[in-house]
Design an enzyme around this catalytic site. Sequence first.
Site, PDB file in Angstrom:
ATOM      1  CD  GLU A  38      -3.107  -0.915   2.178  1.00 22.47           C
ATOM      2  OE1 GLU A  38      -4.270  -1.208   1.895  1.00 22.47           O
ATOM      3  OE2 GLU A  38      -2.756  -0.540   3.319  1.00 22.47           O
TER       4      GLU A  38
ATOM      5  CD  GLU B 237      -4.543  -5.853   2.569  1.00 22.45           C
ATOM      6  OE1 GLU B 237      -5.318  -5.065   3.183  1.00 22.45           O
ATOM      7  OE2 GLU B 237      -3.317  -5.861   2.723  1.00 22.45           O
TER       8      GLU B 237
END
Length: 643
Positions: free
Chosen positions: A199, A275
């Site tokens: 991320e 995710e």
Amino acid sequence: MTLPYIRRIRLWRIVVCFALGTVICWICAHFSLRNIIMTDKKGLQAKNKFFYLDGKEMRILSGAFHYFRCLPEYWSHRLTTIRACGLNTVETYVPWNLHEETKGNYQFTKDMLNIRQFIQMAQKHDLYVILRPGPYICSEWDLGGLPSWLLNDPSMKVRSTYQPYLDAVDQYFSKLIPLVADLQYSKGGPIIAVQVENEYGSYGSDRKHMKAIMESLKKHGITELMFTSDNEQGIKTGAIPGVLMTGNFDNVQHGKEIYGHIKEVNSDWPLMTMEFWSGWFDHWGEKHHQTDIPKFEQTLSFIVELGSVNIYMFFGGTNFGFMNGANDNPYTATITSYDYDAPLSESGHPTDKYYRTKAILQRIVPQYISNNLPKLPDPIPSKSYGQVQMEAYITLEDMLSFEGAIASKDVMAMEMLPINNGGGQGYGYTLYRTLITKGGHEKVIIQFQDHIRDRAVVLLDGKQVGILDWKAADQEMHLKMDKDSQTLDILVENLGRVNYANSGSNILNEQRKGLLSPILLDGKRLEGWQIYPLEFKKANLEKARLSNKWKKYAKVDNVPVLYKATVDIQNDTPADTYINTQGWTKGTVFVNSFNLGRYWNIGPQQTLYIPGPLLQKGTNELMIFELHSTTGSITLQEKPNLG
């Protein structure tokens, strides 16, 4: 020499040469064949809007399971349960701060840290592996998995091209990656894909940093498909040109936004949700999160209809020890349980989401689900062991007698203490001690020039006189002194370092804990400190256990105390149980010298999970470090209470 004898020698030489030649040919053929078999395996490819493995189209149906949040005795059970749901892949992060907790000391084989064994076990359970080695992993884990000793460098800039940071990452990868490189799919193992960082787009946009991380992974042996993953905030800035992009989200709207951008970048790529957040984590002092089931079903169906998925978390597990993370703005620390309201509970029991997940997969993508799934294993049994009375205690003062003190002119952050190979203290509590005089005034003012990191118990001559934490707007205390001079103790707890930071924030580089700036007494700088690092490592616990300073249990309030009790299990194999800390205030629990984690009466979590393998037949030792007050007993019960 006779002619027959010469002929016999020649014949013998011919036989020996023939035998050697045969052996050499067999060896060459064997290794050539093995080479052919190994190189014939075609790793995961992302093209034509699909994934291909060995040239055959596949759909990745994955569940997140972090090996370091579960005892290895239960790995097989959790993996079997994951496979029985219809998933074909398991995903795991790799926590740098556990594998190199102390700078230069690596641990990859002991207990929960045996990553190679975990990956091999996944393969035995017919599961592929997605490896996410970081070095930054977020994951509601202390400092996002980065080791605290990085912060011993006052100029440290994590997740950047700051050379000392990149050098530390490369050194770590030089140990980790060769350990698992032969477990990649093209070499006969189960690892089909490897993530670069984590991320990053929501934190920064420095592609040089991302490329440096990727090149380090490659240099040390990664050859499988690489990818990045980002949420809706970072999907446009976290990518590496030419490297597969994947998304992180928990609702259809964000999924559409992320998928739309991925298609704009490369319409040939398959869609992959790295995710899909199946639930959420909890902070101390907040309510326990539970995700709406219809939303869960709607989002999972949306994902699976369009592409591949990794359900994060499928099994959450536990933030054992002091390893929980925290969030910022405002600072809030994550609880010990990482149940996550996931398809499998903290103790591995299937929840409603487990059965909903299996039904969705069978309805939408039955062609990608094996016809030879294992049977769902029986749940691990749990048991109540009843009430346990504390038997003995040792005071904080006595605990300090077998902990070495560090003399210092000024206070300093725990990471700056000259211990642990020059990397400072990573976790636990730090006690700062000095002598103060009241100088003719009945009351004095202690001023903290920087906010407490994170929570302090203040004592005068061993008696608690106040509590101060990061939330207090006024970082000072008014103390009434009984004598001209008294011992001032400030016991600071590191509640967990922030694990996630938004773009432009420097918060990850500011996660030093303890007392960071000089302390003032009535406006004057206090000097001459004795600093005690209370790390509660197994060696420290062993010293406490063997100490002759234990006293028979008595009620001791408003003084930090280490309590001890025993739990006898005679007839049965020890089962899972839950320690109910009702009546206790705040502290840490140790079972047979294993750090279970923190408890705190502000909730939401009211019980701590004790996996059965931590217990043994016969006598078990329970130690609890309580900061304030207690009723003197705990209850070991059959069911959890997460709030």
